[in-house]
Design a protein around this motif. Structure first.
Motif, PDB file in Angstrom:
ATOM      1  N   CYS A  16     -78.234 -71.043 -62.342  1.00 32.95           N
ATOM      2  CA  CYS A  16     -76.816 -70.688 -62.384  1.00 32.95           C
ATOM      3  C   CYS A  16     -76.493 -70.042 -63.721  1.00 32.95           C
ATOM      4  CB  CYS A  16     -75.947 -71.916 -62.169  1.00 32.95           C
ATOM      5  SG  CYS A  16     -76.171 -72.677 -60.543  1.00 32.95           S
ATOM      6  N   GLU A  17     -75.681 -69.005 -63.668  1.00 34.43           N
ATOM      7  CA  GLU A  17     -75.283 -68.270 -64.859  1.00 34.43           C
ATOM      8  C   GLU A  17     -73.770 -68.316 -64.993  1.00 34.43           C
ATOM      9  OE1 GLU A  17     -76.721 -64.316 -64.228  1.00 34.43           O
ATOM     10  OE2 GLU A  17     -78.829 -64.930 -64.279  1.00 34.43           O
ATOM     11  N   GLN A  18     -73.300 -68.632 -66.189  1.00 34.99           N
ATOM     12  CA  GLN A  18     -71.864 -68.644 -66.438  1.00 34.99           C
ATOM     13  C   GLN A  18     -71.320 -67.232 -66.319  1.00 34.99           C
ATOM     14  OE1 GLN A  18     -70.575 -70.782 -69.924  1.00 34.99           O
ATOM     15  NE2 GLN A  18     -68.614 -69.714 -69.992  1.00 34.99           N
ATOM     16  N   ASP A  21     -65.364 -66.500 -69.325  1.00 39.09           N
ATOM     17  CA  ASP A  21     -64.914 -67.670 -70.060  1.00 39.09           C
ATOM     18  C   ASP A  21     -64.453 -68.740 -69.080  1.00 39.09           C
ATOM     19  OD1 ASP A  21     -65.330 -66.446 -72.558  1.00 39.09           O
ATOM     20  OD2 ASP A  21     -63.386 -65.426 -72.423  1.00 39.09           O
ATOM     21  N   PRO A  22     -64.331 -69.978 -69.536  1.00 36.88           N
ATOM     22  CA  PRO A  22     -63.771 -71.016 -68.664  1.00 36.88           C
ATOM     23  C   PRO A  22     -62.389 -70.595 -68.163  1.00 36.88           C
ATOM     24  CG  PRO A  22     -64.784 -72.009 -70.583  1.00 36.88           C
ATOM     25  CD  PRO A  22     -64.776 -70.515 -70.821  1.00 36.88           C
ATOM     26  N   ARG A  27     -62.583 -75.099 -66.577  1.00 35.36           N
ATOM     27  CA  ARG A  27     -63.795 -75.146 -65.753  1.00 35.36           C
ATOM     28  C   ARG A  27     -64.661 -73.932 -66.035  1.00 35.36           C
ATOM     29  NH1 ARG A  27     -60.585 -75.773 -60.190  1.00 35.36           N
ATOM     30  NH2 ARG A  27     -59.787 -73.873 -61.127  1.00 35.36           N
ATOM     31  N   VAL A  28     -65.953 -74.165 -66.058  1.00 37.16           N
ATOM     32  CA  VAL A  28     -66.904 -73.075 -66.233  1.00 37.16           C
ATOM     33  C   VAL A  28     -67.222 -72.524 -64.843  1.00 37.16           C
ATOM     34  CG1 VAL A  28     -69.235 -72.467 -66.958  1.00 37.16           C
ATOM     35  CG2 VAL A  28     -67.889 -74.074 -68.319  1.00 37.16           C
ATOM     36  N   GLY A  30     -69.391 -69.861 -62.403  1.00 37.38           N
ATOM     37  CA  GLY A  30     -70.712 -69.266 -62.477  1.00 37.38           C
ATOM     38  C   GLY A  30     -71.206 -68.749 -61.146  1.00 37.38           C
ATOM     39  N   CYS A  32     -74.775 -68.726 -58.849  1.00 34.44           N
ATOM     40  CA  CYS A  32     -76.061 -69.409 -58.708  1.00 34.44           C
ATOM     41  C   CYS A  32     -77.010 -68.585 -57.846  1.00 34.44           C
ATOM     42  CB  CYS A  32     -75.859 -70.794 -58.107  1.00 34.44           C
ATOM     43  SG  CYS A  32     -74.881 -71.883 -59.172  1.00 34.44           S
TER      44      CYS A  32
END
Length: 95
Positions: A16-18, A21-22, A27-28, A30, A32
């Motif tokens: 998974c890659e962010q 920004d949150p 919450r982050v 992302g 996957c």
């Protein structure tokens, strides 16, 4: 959960890659992947997740495909989460 399990169960790893920004709730967010397969895209195109159209246009076409073909959540009557919360009088305050 069964659809997600089916996608990832045989994979040795899920990466998974962010993305950005949150969000306003901290919450982050992302994306996957199982190998090169975008799990987010697959879940939306199968009708088991919805596109967050107010945050990104990435999965809008996939959601339209699922809806047009009555897949997953779209097989029956389905109300988008923000519409459900509004109808139920559930308001989420932004920080």
């Amino acid at each position: 959960m069964a659809a997600l399990n089916k996608i990832v169960k045989s994979a040795p790893t899920v990466r998974c890659e962010q993305v950005g920004d949150p969000d306003v709730f901290g919450r982050v967010l992302g994306t996957c992947f199982v190998g090169v397969l975008n799990v987010n895209k697959e879940m939306v195109s199968q009708g088991w997740a919805v596109a967050k159209v107010n945050e990104s246009k990435d999965y809008v076409a996939d959601q339209a495909y699922a809806k047009d073909n009555k897949l997953g959540l779209w097989k029956g009557t389905f109300q988008m989460p923000p519409e459900f919360r509004a109808a139920a009088g559930i308001f989420v305050e932004r920080p």
